[in-house]
Design a protein around this motif. Sequence first.
Motif, mmCIF file in Angstrom:
data_model
loop_
_atom_site.group_PDB
_atom_site.id
_atom_site.type_symbol
_atom_site.label_atom_id
_atom_site.label_comp_id
_atom_site.label_asym_id
_atom_site.label_seq_id
_atom_site.Cartn_x
_atom_site.Cartn_y
_atom_site.Cartn_z
ATOM 1 N N ILE A 317 0.849 -1.189 0.000
ATOM 2 C CA ILE A 317 0.000 0.000 0.000
ATOM 3 C C ILE A 317 0.885 1.239 0.000
ATOM 4 C CG2 ILE A 317 -1.888 1.180 1.173
ATOM 5 C CD1 ILE A 317 -2.325 -1.483 2.735
ATOM 6 N N SER A 318 0.814 2.034 -1.052
ATOM 7 C CA SER A 318 1.587 3.274 -1.074
ATOM 8 C C SER A 318 0.839 4.340 -0.286
ATOM 9 C CB SER A 318 1.829 3.742 -2.512
ATOM 10 O OG SER A 318 0.618 4.056 -3.163
ATOM 11 N N LEU A 319 1.606 5.164 0.423
ATOM 12 C CA LEU A 319 1.060 6.261 1.217
ATOM 13 C C LEU A 319 1.769 7.533 0.796
ATOM 14 C CD1 LEU A 319 1.025 4.393 4.659
ATOM 15 C CD2 LEU A 319 -0.941 4.825 3.155
ATOM 16 N N GLY A 320 1.603 7.885 -0.462
ATOM 17 C CA GLY A 320 2.374 8.957 -1.061
ATOM 18 C C GLY A 320 3.654 8.400 -1.652
ATOM 19 N N ARG A 321 4.565 9.293 -2.004
ATOM 20 C CA ARG A 321 5.806 8.856 -2.664
ATOM 21 C C ARG A 321 6.922 8.521 -1.676
ATOM 22 N NH1 ARG A 321 4.992 6.402 -6.259
ATOM 23 N NH2 ARG A 321 2.975 6.303 -5.206
ATOM 24 N N ARG A 322 6.769 8.872 -0.399
ATOM 25 C CA ARG A 322 7.869 8.680 0.550
ATOM 26 C C ARG A 322 7.530 7.731 1.699
ATOM 27 N NH1 ARG A 322 7.604 13.979 -0.836
ATOM 28 N NH2 ARG A 322 6.407 14.529 1.043
ATOM 29 N N ASP A 323 6.349 7.134 1.620
ATOM 30 C CA ASP A 323 5.929 6.227 2.686
ATOM 31 C C ASP A 323 5.071 5.132 2.068
ATOM 32 O OD1 ASP A 323 5.419 5.079 5.152
ATOM 33 O OD2 ASP A 323 4.077 6.663 5.867
ATOM 34 N N ALA A 324 5.046 3.997 2.706
ATOM 35 C CA ALA A 324 4.209 2.886 2.260
ATOM 36 C C ALA A 324 4.024 1.931 3.420
ATOM 37 C CB ALA A 324 4.835 2.164 1.062
ATOM 38 N N LEU A 325 3.123 0.996 3.215
ATOM 39 C CA LEU A 325 2.852 -0.038 4.207
ATOM 40 C C LEU A 325 2.850 -1.382 3.495
ATOM 41 C CD1 LEU A 325 1.846 -1.222 6.908
ATOM 42 C CD2 LEU A 325 -0.472 -0.533 6.235
ATOM 43 N N ILE A 326 3.771 -2.238 3.878
ATOM 44 C CA ILE A 326 3.805 -3.605 3.366
ATOM 45 C C ILE A 326 3.251 -4.499 4.475
ATOM 46 C CG2 ILE A 326 5.191 -5.409 2.296
ATOM 47 C CD1 ILE A 326 5.155 -2.658 0.819
ATOM 48 N N GLN A 327 2.048 -4.989 4.256
ATOM 49 C CA GLN A 327 1.403 -5.857 5.239
ATOM 50 C C GLN A 327 1.651 -7.311 4.843
ATOM 51 O OE1 GLN A 327 -0.817 -5.385 8.239
ATOM 52 N NE2 GLN A 327 0.053 -7.451 8.185
ATOM 53 N N TYR A 328 2.415 -8.031 5.638
ATOM 54 C CA TYR A 328 2.662 -9.443 5.348
ATOM 55 C C TYR A 328 1.432 -10.261 5.736
ATOM 56 C CZ TYR A 328 7.392 -7.860 4.639
ATOM 57 O OH TYR A 328 8.492 -7.181 4.167
ATOM 58 N N VAL A 329 1.152 -11.277 4.911
ATOM 59 C CA VAL A 329 -0.084 -12.037 5.084
ATOM 60 C C VAL A 329 0.187 -13.533 5.003
ATOM 61 C CG1 VAL A 329 -1.501 -10.181 4.103
ATOM 62 C CG2 VAL A 329 -0.630 -11.994 2.604
ATOM 63 N N ARG A 330 -0.770 -14.304 5.468
ATOM 64 C CA ARG A 330 -0.730 -15.755 5.313
ATOM 65 C C ARG A 330 -1.116 -16.119 3.881
ATOM 66 N NH1 ARG A 330 -3.415 -14.511 10.053
ATOM 67 N NH2 ARG A 330 -2.295 -15.060 11.964
ATOM 68 N N ALA A 331 -1.049 -17.396 3.558
ATOM 69 C CA ALA A 331 -1.354 -17.852 2.201
ATOM 70 C C ALA A 331 -2.763 -17.467 1.771
ATOM 71 C CB ALA A 331 -1.159 -19.363 2.106
ATOM 72 N N ASP A 332 -3.710 -17.399 2.742
ATOM 73 C CA ASP A 332 -5.098 -17.071 2.410
ATOM 74 C C ASP A 332 -5.369 -15.573 2.418
ATOM 75 O OD1 ASP A 332 -5.014 -16.482 5.088
ATOM 76 O OD2 ASP A 332 -6.694 -17.783 5.655
ATOM 77 N N ASP A 333 -4.328 -14.744 2.519
ATOM 78 C CA ASP A 333 -4.409 -13.284 2.474
ATOM 79 C C ASP A 333 -4.797 -12.661 3.802
ATOM 80 O OD1 ASP A 333 -3.799 -11.120 0.826
ATOM 81 O OD2 ASP A 333 -5.879 -10.754 0.276
ATOM 82 N N SER A 334 -4.903 -13.432 4.867
ATOM 83 C CA SER A 334 -5.188 -12.864 6.185
ATOM 84 C C SER A 334 -3.894 -12.315 6.787
ATOM 85 C CB SER A 334 -5.799 -13.915 7.108
ATOM 86 O OG SER A 334 -4.918 -15.004 7.301
ATOM 87 N N PRO A 335 -3.957 -11.202 7.524
ATOM 88 C CA PRO A 335 -2.728 -10.527 7.965
ATOM 89 C C PRO A 335 -2.047 -11.219 9.131
ATOM 90 C CG PRO A 335 -4.633 -9.384 8.832
ATOM 91 C CD PRO A 335 -5.168 -10.455 7.918
ATOM 92 N N VAL A 336 -0.720 -11.181 9.117
ATOM 93 C CA VAL A 336 0.072 -11.489 10.302
ATOM 94 C C VAL A 336 0.459 -10.139 10.904
ATOM 95 C CG1 VAL A 336 0.907 -13.668 9.367
ATOM 96 C CG2 VAL A 336 2.243 -11.586 8.990
#
Length: 370
Positions: A317-336
Amino acid sequence: MATRIVVLGAGYSGLLAANLAARRTSAEVTLVNATDRFVERVRLHQLAAGQRLPDRPLADVVHRRVNLVVDTVTGIDPAGHAVHLAGRPEPLRYDTLVYALGSRTDLTSLPGAAEYAYDVSAAESGERLAARLRDAGTVAVVGGGLTGIETAAELAESHPRLKVRLVTGGDLGAALSAKGRAHLRKAFARLGVEVRDRAQVTEVRADGLLLDGDEHLAADTVVWTTGFTAPDLAARAGFAVDATGRMLVDTTLRSVSHPDVYAVGDAARARAVTGVELRMACATGLPSAQRVVRAIADRMAGREPEPLRFRYFNQCISLGRRDALIQYVRADDSPVEAVLTGRLAAVYKETIVRGAFAVQRFPMVPTAIG
């Protein structure tokens, strides 16, 4: 006569499917697209914010064996194995059809949305919004999914003078981990994005939004990012589709109603062999395009193809050009709980986006990118 493979749509999935089919089969491959340019859909929030995107002529990225046809599909005749085009009197014949016409924001689901809201699901609508923002003062972005989050952040960063609100019916970042939600709130506070969550929009008006309970939320510009629908071509042709118009396919991405037709990308309602329904995303479309070409090649050779085996790794997920959020997930797309944030995450996201285009020119590069 060579087998004729026709691919409809030159987005991420369709373009890759056509290029791979030209490389991996002896078929005559034709790619049909409404424009002669490749649109980096995952950058359209940047276009809407007024940023210039790279020009991507399709002629520069299609395989030399792909016959590129720039035209609009007006209908499909499955009985006659034919595709009807706006600019040609004679239909285009196929033996195997790959349906990859993508999706658009659904502006018909709420009163006033089609009349007054903007969207960022196509290049022309992104450009229209960018032009509107020159005279805007308050922008309400409706939808708390990834598109809404990225759009609100990009608009706020690119136009600090704007008052940007994000309005969502649920909790902001509900699909994220606690760390992910915390970073998202922090980023929006830094950018000055006002969040109205658990707010149900009942109508879009010229002067803003009407919320449940008759509350009026003022905005001179409304951006609609919630709810997507596929083109109605598949439904009109008689293919089995779901309520949004996406073609129903089996685990080899073949139509459940027409065995000579396949679908990939946002236009397909697909499930992995595990039963997990695949979300609309570039990270889904590219591996699916690889699998669909393998399935076609296997059946052409008399082999039974393997089912789609797929797992998710992260949400970028980009949050503008200088920040972002990489959310790691399980195989079924649920978040860790683990996340990557800040400038390093922004570099990671940009690398992913560039890789999504690079794989079109070098389709042997692995595409499990998100």
